[in-house]
Design a protein around this motif. Sequence first.
Motif, PDB file in Angstrom:
ATOM      1  N   ILE A  87       0.838  -1.208   0.000  1.00  0.00           N
ATOM      2  CA  ILE A  87       0.000   0.000   0.000  1.00  0.00           C
ATOM      3  C   ILE A  87       0.869   1.252   0.000  1.00  0.00           C
ATOM      4  N   ILE A 119       2.145   1.948  -3.413  1.00  0.00           N
ATOM      5  CA  ILE A 119       1.137   2.533  -4.293  1.00  0.00           C
ATOM      6  C   ILE A 119       0.960   4.021  -3.996  1.00  0.00           C
ATOM      7  N   GLU A 155      -2.070  -8.206  -3.653  1.00  0.00           N
ATOM      8  CA  GLU A 155      -1.711  -6.796  -3.441  1.00  0.00           C
ATOM      9  C   GLU A 155      -0.286  -6.515  -3.915  1.00  0.00           C
ATOM     10  N   ALA A 192       0.656  -3.833  -6.848  1.00  0.00           N
ATOM     11  CA  ALA A 192       1.700  -2.824  -6.665  1.00  0.00           C
ATOM     12  C   ALA A 192       2.758  -2.943  -7.757  1.00  0.00           C
ATOM     13  N   LEU A 212       1.509  -1.516 -11.043  1.00  0.00           N
ATOM     14  CA  LEU A 212       1.529  -0.052 -11.018  1.00  0.00           C
ATOM     15  C   LEU A 212       2.948   0.498 -11.119  1.00  0.00           C
ATOM     16  N   TYR A 219       3.921   3.046 -14.004  1.00  0.00           N
ATOM     17  CA  TYR A 219       4.517   4.345 -13.682  1.00  0.00           C
ATOM     18  C   TYR A 219       5.898   4.486 -14.304  1.00  0.00           C
ATOM     19  N   THR A 230      -4.617   6.332  -8.335  1.00  0.00           N
ATOM     20  CA  THR A 230      -3.628   5.363  -7.868  1.00  0.00           C
ATOM     21  C   THR A 230      -3.756   5.150  -6.362  1.00  0.00           C
ATOM     22  N   CYS A 231      -3.867   6.240  -5.613  1.00  0.00           N
ATOM     23  CA  CYS A 231      -4.011   6.124  -4.159  1.00  0.00           C
ATOM     24  C   CYS A 231      -5.309   5.429  -3.776  1.00  0.00           C
ATOM     25  N   VAL A 273      -6.553   2.967  -5.294  1.00  0.00           N
ATOM     26  CA  VAL A 273      -6.273   1.528  -5.369  1.00  0.00           C
ATOM     27  C   VAL A 273      -5.759   1.032  -4.021  1.00  0.00           C
ATOM     28  N   GLY A 274      -4.900   1.840  -3.381  1.00  0.00           N
ATOM     29  CA  GLY A 274      -4.453   1.495  -2.033  1.00  0.00           C
ATOM     30  C   GLY A 274      -5.608   1.408  -1.062  1.00  0.00           C
TER      31      GLY A 274
END
Length: 317
Positions: free
Chosen positions: A43, A46, A163, A167, A170, A174, A218-219, A221-222
Amino acid sequence: MRGIVVRFGFLIVFALFFAFFATWNPVFISGNNLLNIVEGSAILMIIALGMTLIVATGGIDLSVGIALDFGAAFAVVAMKTYDMGWGSAVCAGLIGGSLVGLFNAALVVGLRISPFLATLGTFFIGSSVQRIFTNGGGPISHRRMPDGFRNIAQGDVFGIPSEVILAAVLVVIYYLVLERSVWGRRVHAMGMQRSASIVAGIRVNRILIACFVFASITCAVGGLISAANIRMFTPLSGFSYLLDAIAAVFIGAALHPRGRPNVLGTVAGVLFLGMVTNGLNLMGLNFNTKDALSGIILVSALALAVAQRNMRNADGD
């Protein structure tokens, strides 16, 4: 000696801490524990990616935790109150996060408020909204979540936690977008020389809006992972990731030859923080001592990373 510090200073510190924790408790280097470090950092990874994008534009986002909270809240409420399926709930959570980004973009681009003050205002507004919505900050639990939603945090693929996979995906996205695309080069150009970017014809405002929205999604998703893991939405839980995300981004930026935010540096910063947290936990220290040592180690790592960058710049001059 100076050359070694300039090139490998932070990596040496990383290796020394790794060796220290492994010596103190051999469990530290077990496969399960190393996977726990990566999983426990998912998390934060992310959130730090979203922060990296905003810092790359020359700003900062103090509302990343709010985007996480809104992602979790919208998803849980969609399932519990409106009986939506888990796929629709995921979409609702991402939309909730995007609203935070759009609000930030309206303040920064529309009203020309500095990113620091704009996102600080969003943080206070978002915190108040959560307290009002939950009648003072009580959690919203949903124990009968669909299996599909729970698997966002509790599932696995060939033994790799879902998870961690999210991550990693992503991180790749990115990296390709921010470090290997024309759009990413424009983002970095904005961050280093905004006025020159405008003169060069870069559509700064459009890029800034996209960055704020994409970072907040994106956040969110966390937030989905957090809600799926504990089967509830806990108001203001996102704030706990803010300072570590900032630290990871600036550690990573200091490691870059040009001192700019970058994805791989952020990954290194997050893993360093995760390693320190896990190692201190295995040492069995009490809560207050662990937090104090964690803070000292973090400040020392930041100081070393910045000193490493300054020496590199001095050698370049």
